[in-house]
Scaffold this motif. Structure first.
Motif, PDB file in Angstrom:
ATOM      1  N   HIS A   1     109.417 100.111  79.226  1.00 25.46           N
ATOM      2  CA  HIS A   1     109.305 100.536  77.805  1.00 25.46           C
ATOM      3  C   HIS A   1     107.944 100.938  77.662  1.00 25.46           C
ATOM      4  O   HIS A   1     106.958 100.398  77.947  1.00 25.46           O
ATOM      5  CB  HIS A   1     109.810  99.355  77.003  1.00 25.46           C
ATOM      6  CG  HIS A   1     111.348  98.916  77.410  1.00 25.46           C
ATOM      7  ND1 HIS A   1     112.123  99.728  76.845  1.00 25.46           N
ATOM      8  CD2 HIS A   1     111.744  98.000  78.198  1.00 25.46           C
ATOM      9  CE1 HIS A   1     113.296  98.887  77.230  1.00 25.46           C
ATOM     10  NE2 HIS A   1     112.911  97.930  77.969  1.00 25.46           N
ATOM     11  N   ASP A   2     107.897 101.758  76.471  1.00 24.51           N
ATOM     12  CA  ASP A   2     106.617 102.131  75.947  1.00 24.51           C
ATOM     13  C   ASP A   2     106.430 101.401  74.794  1.00 24.51           C
ATOM     14  O   ASP A   2     106.626 101.557  73.535  1.00 24.51           O
ATOM     15  CB  ASP A   2     106.808 103.705  75.632  1.00 24.51           C
ATOM     16  CG  ASP A   2     105.299 104.426  74.981  1.00 24.51           C
ATOM     17  OD1 ASP A   2     104.531 103.618  75.437  1.00 24.51           O
ATOM     18  OD2 ASP A   2     105.493 105.205  74.496  1.00 24.51           O
ATOM     19  N   PHE A   3     105.538 100.380  75.080  1.00 22.29           N
ATOM     20  CA  PHE A   3     105.487  99.209  74.095  1.00 22.29           C
ATOM     21  C   PHE A   3     104.281  99.866  72.956  1.00 22.29           C
ATOM     22  O   PHE A   3     103.420 100.508  73.549  1.00 22.29           O
ATOM     23  CB  PHE A   3     105.027  98.045  74.680  1.00 22.29           C
ATOM     24  CG  PHE A   3     106.144  97.151  75.341  1.00 22.29           C
ATOM     25  CD1 PHE A   3     107.269  97.575  74.850  1.00 22.29           C
ATOM     26  CD2 PHE A   3     105.623  96.166  76.059  1.00 22.29           C
ATOM     27  CE1 PHE A   3     108.449  97.066  75.504  1.00 22.29           C
ATOM     28  CE2 PHE A   3     106.907  95.280  76.821  1.00 22.29           C
ATOM     29  CZ  PHE A   3     108.203  95.876  76.456  1.00 22.29           C
ATOM     30  N   LYS A   4     104.426  99.575  71.775  1.00 17.12           N
ATOM     31  CA  LYS A   4     103.629 100.095  70.817  1.00 17.12           C
ATOM     32  C   LYS A   4     103.039  99.073  70.092  1.00 17.12           C
ATOM     33  O   LYS A   4     103.857  97.920  69.809  1.00 17.12           O
ATOM     34  CB  LYS A   4     104.231 101.321  69.989  1.00 17.12           C
ATOM     35  CG  LYS A   4     104.535 102.609  70.789  1.00 17.12           C
ATOM     36  CD  LYS A   4     105.156 103.583  69.828  1.00 17.12           C
ATOM     37  CE  LYS A   4     105.504 104.813  70.620  1.00 17.12           C
ATOM     38  NZ  LYS A   4     106.183 105.935  69.882  1.00 17.12           N
ATOM     39  N   PRO A   5     101.725  99.071  69.375  1.00 12.61           N
ATOM     40  CA  PRO A   5     101.560  97.872  68.284  1.00 12.61           C
ATOM     41  C   PRO A   5     102.733  97.616  67.160  1.00 12.61           C
ATOM     42  O   PRO A   5     103.091  98.814  66.515  1.00 12.61           O
ATOM     43  CB  PRO A   5     100.265  98.582  67.762  1.00 12.61           C
ATOM     44  CG  PRO A   5      99.489  99.593  68.932  1.00 12.61           C
ATOM     45  CD  PRO A   5     100.716  99.938  69.287  1.00 12.61           C
ATOM     46  N   LEU A   6     103.056  96.707  66.875  1.00 14.92           N
ATOM     47  CA  LEU A   6     104.040  96.347  65.893  1.00 14.92           C
ATOM     48  C   LEU A   6     103.498  95.305  65.101  1.00 14.92           C
ATOM     49  O   LEU A   6     102.924  94.342  65.440  1.00 14.92           O
ATOM     50  CB  LEU A   6     105.529  95.906  66.541  1.00 14.92           C
ATOM     51  CG  LEU A   6     106.140  96.637  67.471  1.00 14.92           C
ATOM     52  CD1 LEU A   6     107.198  96.118  67.909  1.00 14.92           C
ATOM     53  CD2 LEU A   6     106.600  98.024  66.789  1.00 14.92           C
TER      54      LEU A   6
ATOM     55  N   THR B   1     100.143  91.114  64.911  1.00 19.00           N
ATOM     56  CA  THR B   1     100.331  92.100  65.641  1.00 19.00           C
ATOM     57  C   THR B   1     100.642  92.240  67.115  1.00 19.00           C
ATOM     58  O   THR B   1      99.712  91.379  67.796  1.00 19.00           O
ATOM     59  CB  THR B   1      99.287  93.347  65.667  1.00 19.00           C
ATOM     60  OG1 THR B   1      98.821  93.516  64.262  1.00 19.00           O
ATOM     61  CG2 THR B   1      99.718  94.866  66.324  1.00 19.00           C
TER      62      THR B   1
ATOM     63  N   LEU C   1     102.211  93.939  71.224  1.00 21.94           N
ATOM     64  CA  LEU C   1     102.579  95.215  71.961  1.00 21.94           C
ATOM     65  C   LEU C   1     104.127  94.976  72.064  1.00 21.94           C
ATOM     66  O   LEU C   1     104.324  94.113  72.839  1.00 21.94           O
ATOM     67  CB  LEU C   1     101.842  95.196  72.876  1.00 21.94           C
ATOM     68  CG  LEU C   1     100.544  96.119  72.872  1.00 21.94           C
ATOM     69  CD1 LEU C   1      99.855  96.201  74.222  1.00 21.94           C
ATOM     70  CD2 LEU C   1     100.536  97.572  71.970  1.00 21.94           C
TER      71      LEU C   1
ATOM     72  N   ASP D   1     108.671  96.699  71.759  1.00 19.83           N
ATOM     73  CA  ASP D   1     109.517  97.880  71.276  1.00 19.83           C
ATOM     74  C   ASP D   1     110.469  97.253  70.161  1.00 19.83           C
ATOM     75  O   ASP D   1     110.772  96.206  70.060  1.00 19.83           O
ATOM     76  CB  ASP D   1     110.538  97.842  72.541  1.00 19.83           C
ATOM     77  CG  ASP D   1     111.498  98.991  72.427  1.00 19.83           C
ATOM     78  OD1 ASP D   1     112.643  98.607  71.669  1.00 19.83           O
ATOM     79  OD2 ASP D   1     111.372  99.930  72.898  1.00 19.83           O
ATOM     80  N   GLN D   2     110.219  98.034  69.109  1.00 17.05           N
ATOM     81  CA  GLN D   2     110.765  97.694  67.654  1.00 17.05           C
ATOM     82  C   GLN D   2     112.370  97.354  67.703  1.00 17.05           C
ATOM     83  O   GLN D   2     112.780  96.557  67.138  1.00 17.05           O
ATOM     84  CB  GLN D   2     110.249  98.765  66.766  1.00 17.05           C
ATOM     85  CG  GLN D   2     110.577  98.403  65.439  1.00 17.05           C
ATOM     86  CD  GLN D   2     109.852  98.837  64.208  1.00 17.05           C
ATOM     87  OE1 GLN D   2     109.938 100.295  64.424  1.00 17.05           O
ATOM     88  NE2 GLN D   2     109.632  98.378  63.110  1.00 17.05           N
TER      89      GLN D   2
ATOM     90  N   HIS E   1     108.572  91.088  76.951  1.00 17.22           N
ATOM     91  CA  HIS E   1     107.443  91.152  76.278  1.00 17.22           C
ATOM     92  C   HIS E   1     106.448  90.103  76.537  1.00 17.22           C
ATOM     93  O   HIS E   1     105.429  89.758  75.893  1.00 17.22           O
ATOM     94  CB  HIS E   1     107.601  91.155  74.734  1.00 17.22           C
ATOM     95  CG  HIS E   1     108.563  92.172  74.064  1.00 17.22           C
ATOM     96  ND1 HIS E   1     109.668  92.493  74.622  1.00 17.22           N
ATOM     97  CD2 HIS E   1     108.098  93.137  73.224  1.00 17.22           C
ATOM     98  CE1 HIS E   1     110.116  93.517  73.799  1.00 17.22           C
ATOM     99  NE2 HIS E   1     109.091  93.964  73.019  1.00 17.22           N
TER     100      HIS E   1
ATOM    101  N   HIS F   1      98.454  91.285  70.047  1.00 21.62           N
ATOM    102  CA  HIS F   1      97.698  92.513  70.221  1.00 21.62           C
ATOM    103  C   HIS F   1      96.432  92.692  69.533  1.00 21.62           C
ATOM    104  O   HIS F   1      96.507  92.525  68.286  1.00 21.62           O
ATOM    105  CB  HIS F   1      98.621  93.633  70.325  1.00 21.62           C
ATOM    106  CG  HIS F   1      97.792  94.799  70.494  1.00 21.62           C
ATOM    107  ND1 HIS F   1      97.191  95.273  71.943  1.00 21.62           N
ATOM    108  CD2 HIS F   1      97.686  96.050  69.814  1.00 21.62           C
ATOM    109  CE1 HIS F   1      96.566  96.367  71.775  1.00 21.62           C
ATOM    110  NE2 HIS F   1      96.723  96.813  70.599  1.00 21.62           N
TER     111      HIS F   1
END
Length: 351
Positions: free
Chosen positions: A184-189, A222, A224, A226-227, A325, A348
């Motif tokens: 998965h392309d994890f992004k800061p959440l 925060t 990293l 997948d929302q 995660h 993160h």
């Protein structure tokens, strides 16, 4: 007297010098009395042995009193030493009991993880083969529908078969999502913002008799991730809580942060202790669970709901997502006392 002896004597009931002083003063007084008696007898030219008897008796009494005081001091010192040794043994026993309990928990958690991994692998293989069968059924059903008039009852019945096959495909997709780790392309959440968004979507669908509250102990945290997957985890847990409360009760969600190497990380054996974590607690006032249910709660296809009301994949999928995660999920519950789900997700700290 050595410094160590002086330090030890500080805990004695009397000063270390007291017995020696008492003996010395007693002997000195005995000598003074002896000298006075001898001098008086010499003035009267009388010879008698009782001054020497008094001197001997006085010196003996002084020495005995000093010895008794010193004996009391040593007795007190020995009692204090034994009390310290006893406290040390108690602490050592408590530490060993705690270490043994921690070891058993770690072994149990490891066994549960291996069990879930084995079940996931098995389920993934079966699901893959079943999915291929579904594709064949769907293909032949669609071709059959083309040969039947749309207003024919057979056409409608074949449509229901297609609907059932599509539900089967959805179930297979959930099984495959549980059984294998996907990239998965994890992004800061931002966790707080994400939870508030989830609650905004859920509240209209939840009975008004269920009170859901979010309490953030920190400004935000925060990760990293997948929302969509994080939504799935929290929604599954909240929906299960609503079901457990029979549509009436309270759900309390708290957000906190645990620093690296904090003692609060010890109950989670599979996470890195040198990282900081975002901690989400979801607590409900439902009927709770017994120990046998807790041990199987993350197993795929395990459910306590009535037939047709649950697939048993919600929490198993949530467990798999949290693991992807690099986090951990833990459940605590007792019958009649609700349940508490704790999620730990690595914080993160980057931009």
């Amino acid at each position: 007297m050595s410094p160590n002896q002086q330090n030890d004597s500080a805990s004695l009931p009397f000063a270390w010098w007291l017995p020696y002083t008492v003996s010395g003063v007693g002997i000195a007084l005995s000598i003074v009395i002896w000298y006075a008696l001898v001098d008086d007898l010499m003035m009267h030219s009388i010879k008698h042995s009782y001054p020497w008897i008094i001197l001997t008796l006085g010196v003996s009494i002084a020495i005995l009193v000093g010895f008794a005081i010193r004996l009391i001091q040593l007795t007190h010192q020995r009692r204090k030493s034994l009390e310290l040794v006893n406290e040390h043994f108690k602490k050592e026993i408590a530490d060993r009991i705690h270490a043994e309990e921690t070891k058993q928990k770690l072994e149990k958690a490891l066994l549960q993880g291996q069990k879930l991994q084995a079940i996931g692998t098995l389920a993934g293989g079966i699901a893959h083969d079943f999915n291929n069968i579904l594709y064949a059924i769907i293909g032949y059903v669609e071709m059959s529908r083309e040969d039947v008039p749309k207003n024919n009852i057979i056409h409608k019945n074949l449509g229901k078969v297609l609907d059932a096959c599509k539900r089967g495909q959805d179930l297979v997709a959930r099984i495959l999502a549980f059984s294998r780790r996907q990239h998965h392309d994890f992004k800061p959440l931002h966790i707080r913002e994400t939870i508030e968004g989830i609650l905004g979507l859920l509240k209209p669908t939840i009975p008004a008799s269920v009170d859901i509250r979010l309490q953030s102990m920190i400004k935000d945290c925060t990760i990293l991730g997948d929302q969509t997957q994080l939504h799935q985890v929290i929604v599954n847990i909240i929906n299960n809580a609503v079901d457990a409360m029979d549509g009436e009760g309270a759900i309390h969600i708290t957000l906190n942060r645990i620093a690296a190497h904090d003692e609060a990380l010890y109950p989670f054996p599979h996470i890195a202790k040198d990282l900081s974590y975002c901690k989400i607690d979801i607590i409900d006032t439902g009927h709770g669970m017994d120990q046998s249910t807790i041990e199987r709660i993350f197993e795929p296809f395990y459910t306590t709901k009535e037939v047709g009301k649950g697939t048993g994949l919600g929490l198993s999928t949530a467990h798999s997502i949290v693991k992807e995660h690099q986090g951990e999920i833990l459940v605590e519950s007792r019958l009649g006392h609700g349940a508490k789900f704790t999620l730990l997700l690595p914080e993160h700290e980057g931009e």
